[in-house]
Scaffold this motif. Structure first.
Motif, PDB file in Angstrom:
ATOM      1  N   ASN A   1       5.440   7.468   9.032  1.00  0.00           N
ATOM      2  CA  ASN A   1       4.196   7.968   9.640  1.00  0.00           C
ATOM      3  C   ASN A   1       3.246   8.539   8.590  1.00  0.00           C
ATOM      4  N   TYR A   2       3.248   7.937   7.424  1.00  0.00           N
ATOM      5  CA  TYR A   2       2.477   8.453   6.287  1.00  0.00           C
ATOM      6  C   TYR A   2       0.986   8.544   6.557  1.00  0.00           C
ATOM      7  N   ASN A   3       0.381   7.505   7.025  1.00  0.00           N
ATOM      8  CA  ASN A   3      -1.081   7.480   7.150  1.00  0.00           C
ATOM      9  C   ASN A   3      -1.561   7.861   8.551  1.00  0.00           C
ATOM     10  N   ILE A   4      -0.767   8.639   9.266  1.00  0.00           N
ATOM     11  CA  ILE A   4      -1.122   9.059  10.617  1.00  0.00           C
ATOM     12  C   ILE A   4      -1.588  10.518  10.575  1.00  0.00           C
ATOM     13  N   CYS A   5      -2.780  10.764  11.126  1.00  0.00           N
ATOM     14  CA  CYS A   5      -3.336  12.115  11.185  1.00  0.00           C
ATOM     15  C   CYS A   5      -2.416  13.011  12.013  1.00  0.00           C
ATOM     16  N   GLU A   6      -2.120  14.188  11.492  1.00  0.00           N
ATOM     17  CA  GLU A   6      -1.221  15.104  12.192  1.00  0.00           C
ATOM     18  C   GLU A   6      -1.892  15.815  13.367  1.00  0.00           C
ATOM     19  N   MET A   7      -3.203  15.650  13.494  1.00  0.00           N
ATOM     20  CA  MET A   7      -3.904  16.297  14.596  1.00  0.00           C
ATOM     21  C   MET A   7      -4.185  15.320  15.737  1.00  0.00           C
ATOM     22  N   CYS A   8      -4.776  14.175  15.424  1.00  0.00           N
ATOM     23  CA  CYS A   8      -5.184  13.247  16.488  1.00  0.00           C
ATOM     24  C   CYS A   8      -4.283  12.009  16.581  1.00  0.00           C
TER      25      CYS A   8
ATOM     26  N   GLU B   1      -4.378   9.381  14.890  1.00  0.00           N
ATOM     27  CA  GLU B   1      -5.066   8.154  14.471  1.00  0.00           C
ATOM     28  C   GLU B   1      -4.746   7.893  13.001  1.00  0.00           C
ATOM     29  N   ALA B   2      -5.021   6.673  12.554  1.00  0.00           N
ATOM     30  CA  ALA B   2      -4.758   6.321  11.152  1.00  0.00           C
ATOM     31  C   ALA B   2      -5.733   7.053  10.230  1.00  0.00           C
ATOM     32  N   ILE B   3      -5.201   7.529   9.115  1.00  0.00           N
ATOM     33  CA  ILE B   3      -6.030   8.119   8.062  1.00  0.00           C
ATOM     34  C   ILE B   3      -6.536   6.964   7.212  1.00  0.00           C
ATOM     35  N   GLY B   4      -7.818   6.957   6.928  1.00  0.00           N
ATOM     36  CA  GLY B   4      -8.421   5.865   6.177  1.00  0.00           C
ATOM     37  C   GLY B   4      -7.871   5.736   4.766  1.00  0.00           C
TER      38      GLY B   4
ATOM     39  N   GLU C   1       0.826  -1.208   0.000  1.00  0.00           N
ATOM     40  CA  GLU C   1       0.000   0.000   0.000  1.00  0.00           C
ATOM     41  C   GLU C   1       0.863   1.263   0.000  1.00  0.00           C
ATOM     42  N   LEU C   2       1.917   1.250   0.784  1.00  0.00           N
ATOM     43  CA  LEU C   2       2.828   2.402   0.809  1.00  0.00           C
ATOM     44  C   LEU C   2       3.445   2.644  -0.570  1.00  0.00           C
ATOM     45  N   GLU C   3       3.832   1.577  -1.229  1.00  0.00           N
ATOM     46  CA  GLU C   3       4.418   1.700  -2.569  1.00  0.00           C
ATOM     47  C   GLU C   3       3.393   2.268  -3.551  1.00  0.00           C
ATOM     48  N   PHE C   4       2.141   1.818  -3.439  1.00  0.00           N
ATOM     49  CA  PHE C   4       1.071   2.342  -4.291  1.00  0.00           C
ATOM     50  C   PHE C   4       0.941   3.856  -4.112  1.00  0.00           C
ATOM     51  N   PHE C   5       0.896   4.314  -2.864  1.00  0.00           N
ATOM     52  CA  PHE C   5       0.736   5.746  -2.606  1.00  0.00           C
ATOM     53  C   PHE C   5       1.973   6.540  -2.993  1.00  0.00           C
ATOM     54  N   LYS C   6       3.132   5.942  -2.828  1.00  0.00           N
ATOM     55  CA  LYS C   6       4.366   6.621  -3.237  1.00  0.00           C
ATOM     56  C   LYS C   6       4.350   6.859  -4.747  1.00  0.00           C
ATOM     57  N   ILE C   7       3.938   5.869  -5.504  1.00  0.00           N
ATOM     58  CA  ILE C   7       3.846   6.015  -6.963  1.00  0.00           C
ATOM     59  C   ILE C   7       2.823   7.090  -7.318  1.00  0.00           C
ATOM     60  N   GLN C   8       1.676   7.081  -6.634  1.00  0.00           N
ATOM     61  CA  GLN C   8       0.645   8.096  -6.878  1.00  0.00           C
ATOM     62  C   GLN C   8       1.196   9.494  -6.615  1.00  0.00           C
TER      63      GLN C   8
ATOM     64  N   LYS D   1      -6.742   7.463  -0.895  1.00  0.00           N
ATOM     65  CA  LYS D   1      -6.934   7.225  -2.323  1.00  0.00           C
ATOM     66  C   LYS D   1      -7.495   8.465  -2.999  1.00  0.00           C
ATOM     67  N   ALA D   2      -8.355   9.199  -2.293  1.00  0.00           N
ATOM     68  CA  ALA D   2      -8.931  10.422  -2.848  1.00  0.00           C
ATOM     69  C   ALA D   2      -7.926  11.569  -2.825  1.00  0.00           C
ATOM     70  N   LYS D   3      -7.112  11.618  -1.781  1.00  0.00           N
ATOM     71  CA  LYS D   3      -6.131  12.692  -1.619  1.00  0.00           C
ATOM     72  C   LYS D   3      -4.883  12.090  -0.973  1.00  0.00           C
ATOM     73  N   PRO D   4      -3.948  11.589  -1.792  1.00  0.00           N
ATOM     74  CA  PRO D   4      -2.794  10.869  -1.249  1.00  0.00           C
ATOM     75  C   PRO D   4      -1.895  11.701  -0.334  1.00  0.00           C
ATOM     76  N   TYR D   5      -1.996  13.009  -0.402  1.00  0.00           N
ATOM     77  CA  TYR D   5      -1.173  13.862   0.459  1.00  0.00           C
ATOM     78  C   TYR D   5      -1.965  14.417   1.651  1.00  0.00           C
ATOM     79  N   ALA D   6      -3.074  13.763   1.991  1.00  0.00           N
ATOM     80  CA  ALA D   6      -3.891  14.199   3.129  1.00  0.00           C
ATOM     81  C   ALA D   6      -3.068  14.146   4.418  1.00  0.00           C
ATOM     82  N   LYS D   7      -3.220  15.197   5.221  1.00  0.00           N
ATOM     83  CA  LYS D   7      -2.521  15.282   6.505  1.00  0.00           C
ATOM     84  C   LYS D   7      -3.426  14.915   7.673  1.00  0.00           C
ATOM     85  N   PHE D   8      -4.749  14.979   7.421  1.00  0.00           N
ATOM     86  CA  PHE D   8      -5.706  14.815   8.506  1.00  0.00           C
ATOM     87  C   PHE D   8      -6.743  13.756   8.162  1.00  0.00           C
TER      88      PHE D   8
END
Length: 116
Positions: free
Chosen positions: A80-87, A89-92, A5-12, A97-104
């Motif tokens: 720490n790619y899929n970790i919300c910068e505020m809480c 918790e894991a980002i879904g 999954e990380l490789e998929f998002f890195k390519i995206q 997939k909708a926004k690969p650079y989502a921070k929250f």
């Protein structure tokens, strides 16, 4: 998050980065052409100035998105790619997939936007 999954998002993210860099380079060339155009009257000048402002706004937006992409790529490297910068918790996956650079995450995103 699994390595696949990380490789998929890195390519995206890398694809999006390349696309934005191409757009920014094209916009820079267009701005340069606009600046080199001869202005015959006030209407030409106003039109050129309006086009330049629009190109600048688009360029600023793309540069901000590029910074977000770079930040996401560094988060992949830091683990720490899929970790919300505020809480923290894991980002879904669907959000990423909708926004690969989502921070929250979806819970914190509206809170962040409201604070802005």
């Amino acid at each position: 998050m699994q390595e696949k999954e990380l490789e998929f998002f890195k390519i995206q993210l890398l694809d999006a980065k390349e696309h934005i860099l191409q757009n920014v380079n094209l916009a820079s060339k267009e701005l340069e052409q606009l600046q080199n155009q001869e202005n015959n009257d006030d209407m030409d000048f106003a039109s050129m100035r309006s086009d330049a402002l629009i190109e600048q706004v688009i360029s600023d937006q793309q540069n901000a998105e590029l910074a977000d992409i770079e930040h996401a790529l560094s988060r992949i490297e830091n683990g720490n790619y899929n970790i919300c910068e505020m809480c923290t918790e894991a980002i879904g996956i669907s959000r990423l997939k909708a926004k690969p650079y989502a921070k929250f995450c979806m819970t914190c995103r509206p809170l962040y936007e409201k604070s802005q």
